[in-house]
Design a protein around this motif. Structure first.
Motif, PDB file in Angstrom:
ATOM      1  N   ARG A 134       8.763  12.269  -2.125  1.00 36.10           N
ATOM      2  CA  ARG A 134       8.722  11.536  -0.847  1.00 36.10           C
ATOM      3  C   ARG A 134       9.672  12.244   0.113  1.00 36.10           C
ATOM      4  O   ARG A 134      10.880  12.158  -0.023  1.00 36.10           O
ATOM      5  CB  ARG A 134       9.157  10.080  -0.999  1.00 36.10           C
ATOM      6  N   GLY A 153       2.040  11.245   0.122  1.00 37.55           N
ATOM      7  CA  GLY A 153       1.207  10.447   1.022  1.00 37.55           C
ATOM      8  C   GLY A 153      -0.255  10.834   0.928  1.00 37.55           C
ATOM      9  O   GLY A 153      -0.601  12.013   1.021  1.00 37.55           O
ATOM     10  N   ALA A 170       0.226   6.406   5.480  1.00 38.26           N
ATOM     11  CA  ALA A 170       1.326   7.239   5.001  1.00 38.26           C
ATOM     12  C   ALA A 170       1.365   8.568   5.741  1.00 38.26           C
ATOM     13  O   ALA A 170       2.447   9.091   6.051  1.00 38.26           O
ATOM     14  CB  ALA A 170       1.180   7.475   3.502  1.00 38.26           C
ATOM     15  N   THR A 218       0.832  -1.201   0.000  1.00 34.31           N
ATOM     16  CA  THR A 218       0.000   0.000   0.000  1.00 34.31           C
ATOM     17  C   THR A 218       0.865   1.249   0.000  1.00 34.31           C
ATOM     18  O   THR A 218       0.654   2.172  -0.774  1.00 34.31           O
ATOM     19  CB  THR A 218      -0.933   0.003   1.221  1.00 34.31           C
ATOM     20  N   ASN A 219       1.846   1.291   0.880  1.00 35.42           N
ATOM     21  CA  ASN A 219       2.778   2.404   0.962  1.00 35.42           C
ATOM     22  C   ASN A 219       4.204   1.851   0.937  1.00 35.42           C
ATOM     23  O   ASN A 219       4.442   0.710   1.327  1.00 35.42           O
ATOM     24  CB  ASN A 219       2.571   3.211   2.249  1.00 35.42           C
ATOM     25  N   ASN A 271      -2.972   8.429   2.215  1.00 36.40           N
ATOM     26  CA  ASN A 271      -3.837   7.600   3.050  1.00 36.40           C
ATOM     27  C   ASN A 271      -3.365   7.721   4.495  1.00 36.40           C
ATOM     28  O   ASN A 271      -2.264   8.208   4.770  1.00 36.40           O
ATOM     29  CB  ASN A 271      -3.866   6.144   2.559  1.00 36.40           C
ATOM     30  N   ASP A 304      -6.725   1.419   1.151  1.00 36.86           N
ATOM     31  CA  ASP A 304      -6.619   2.393   0.073  1.00 36.86           C
ATOM     32  C   ASP A 304      -7.295   1.755  -1.136  1.00 36.86           C
ATOM     33  O   ASP A 304      -7.465   0.541  -1.198  1.00 36.86           O
ATOM     34  CB  ASP A 304      -5.148   2.706  -0.227  1.00 36.86           C
ATOM     35  N   LYS A 322      -2.257   6.493  -7.138  1.00 35.66           N
ATOM     36  CA  LYS A 322      -1.854   5.627  -6.034  1.00 35.66           C
ATOM     37  C   LYS A 322      -2.488   6.044  -4.725  1.00 35.66           C
ATOM     38  O   LYS A 322      -2.887   7.156  -4.534  1.00 35.66           O
ATOM     39  CB  LYS A 322      -0.333   5.640  -5.909  1.00 35.66           C
TER      40      LYS A 322
END
Length: 444
Positions: A296, A308, A313, A56-57, A310, A174, A444
């Motif tokens: 990032r 980020g 994150a 997911t992350n 979600n 997510d 994403k």
């Protein structure tokens, strides 16, 4: 995709692909696998060593560190990721360099020829791009191919390729519209990249039980963080302890802080050890000290850009910001898509943010600044300004910052891409928009 004259430029190809398939996200591997077979991509290994990364992350940071570490050890590399921030070329990197337009166009032409050979097969934007990238990688196989597997994992187009090692970074909620909200079900989808008899690097200590259940069902070799490998320490000077392909212990010490999640760094080291890369401490230190990943925890002066989007994150981002001293205020410039958990993201970031500038995004999945402002008001958060766009908000905010203030730009690839473009422009008022910043089917 209609059979008309083929485009001759990359922008024209991208525009053609965007209009080609009736739906943006079309999960399933039958169509893309058939075209891959026609292209000969499934006749043998894509490269001598292949690592796939799902989760997911943390996928992007893990891929970036794998690439940097492999190159520091003298390996040639190819990486495929998505989405991109400013230019489509970012998705395919060959030996550390973004693919040029000619390489991408040649890949699209090869895919187009194959999908029309026999019964025509319709492919989505992402599927066309993935097959084109795999074709380019296979043409001049690197020593190591590193492939990011998006969305769920099991039904992502990249999953037609069998890896030597599969990495799962994290599993969190997510893409609920496609994966649902059941964390165990999401875990099973992510674990769809695992292969029988091949190592499965599990890069989080909080993965759902379904991931190990699938690994057991598929008879994959589980190499889990906190068990088969671990890290000791935080920040600069941390230590990694793991195992090689034969199960023998390996350790690397006095490692620098890469500015990216250390669990992902540990997973990257473990994955490389499992494809028989003999880890050397100087090379590992150099790679982790020099790795950079746009969007990032990317600092541009006092501006921190992070994609980020979600709660998982956002919580990591808040911890990182809280650990960094700031004499002034932390302002959150946030823009999100309508199908993301805005309440969860805001709640996770709130302890690290003093005031907010919500912004409106464009497109069919856009969320307006007013919606974000209303959600912030429910938390009694201070809203400075409601931006019509990320660039407009960045303009407004830049004129009002004190020298000791900092800005967090977050919530979406779209938001970060727009502010990154604004920063790169000579004059903020004429900031360019990001070229095909992020396709809706793979946001994403």
């Amino acid at each position: 995709m209609s059979e008309r004259a083929l485009p001759t430029t990359l922008p024209a190809w991208l525009a053609r692909l965007e209009a080609a398939h009736p739906v943006g996200i079309d999960l399933g591997l039958d169509r893309v696998a058939e075209v891959a077979r026609r292209m000969g991509l499934l006749e043998g290994p894509l490269a001598p060593r292949v690592i796939t990364v799902a989760g997911t992350n943390g996928k992007g940071s893990t891929v970036a560190m794998l690439e940097a570490l492999a190159q520091a050890h003298g390996l040639t590399t190819a990486t495929y990721t998505s989405p991109h921030l400013l230019h489509y070329n970012e998705r395919l990197r060959l030996n550390g360099r973004e693919a040029d337009d000619a390489t991408l166009i040649a890949g699209f032409e090869a895919v187009e020829a194959a999908r029309l050979k026999g019964e025509p097969i319709s492919l989505s934007y992402f599927e066309m791009g993935t097959l084109g990238a795999l074709w380019a990688i296979a043409r001049q196989p690197p020593a190591l191919a590193i492939l990011e597997v998006g969305l769920g994992g099991r039904l992502d187009a990249v999953n037609i390729i069998d890896p030597d090692v599969a990495v799962i970074t994290t599993v969190a909620q997510d893409h609920a519209a496609f994966l649902g909200s059941d964390i165990e079900g999401i875990g099973r989808e992510k674990a769809g990249i695992l292969r029988p008899g091949r190592p499965a690097v599990l890069g989080s200590t909080t993965l759902p039980a379904s991931v190990t259940d699938v690994a057991r069902e598929r008879q994959a070799r589980v190499v889990a963080l906190g068990e088969a490998f671990r890290r000791e320490g935080e920040g600069a000077g941390w230590r990694w302890l793991g195992q090689d392909g034969g199960g023998h212990p390996v350790a690397v010490g006095e490692l620098p802080d890469p500015g990216l999640p250390l669990d992902n760094a540990a997973s990257a080291l473990q994955a490389l050890a499992l494809v028989e890369v003999s880890l050397e401490e100087p090379a590992c230190r150099h790679a982790l000290a020099s790795v950079r990943l746009p969007g990032r925890m990317q600092w541009l002066g006092p501006w921190c850009l992070d994609v980020g989007h979600n709660p998982h994150a956002a919580a990591y981002l808040a911890r990182r910001l809280t650990a960094l001293p700031c004499e002034g205020r932390t302002i959150g410039l946030i823009g999100m898509l309508a199908d993301k958990d805005a309440d969860g993201v805001i709640a996770a970031l709130a302890p690290a943010v003093d005031a907010w500038v919500p912004v409106s995004l464009e497109g069919e999945r856009a969320r307006l600044a007013d919606d974000l402002a209303d959600r912030l008001a429910h938390l009694d958060a201070r809203v400075w300004h409601r931006g019509d766009s990320p660039a407009e908000a960045a303009d407004w905010l830049s004129a009002r910052l004190a020298p000791e203030d900092r800005v967090l730009v977050c919530g979406s690839f779209f938001t970060v891409a727009a502010v990154l473009a604004w920063h790169q422009a000579d004059a903020p008022s004429t900031a360019p928009t990001a070229e095909h910043a992020t396709r809706s089917e793979e946001a994403k």
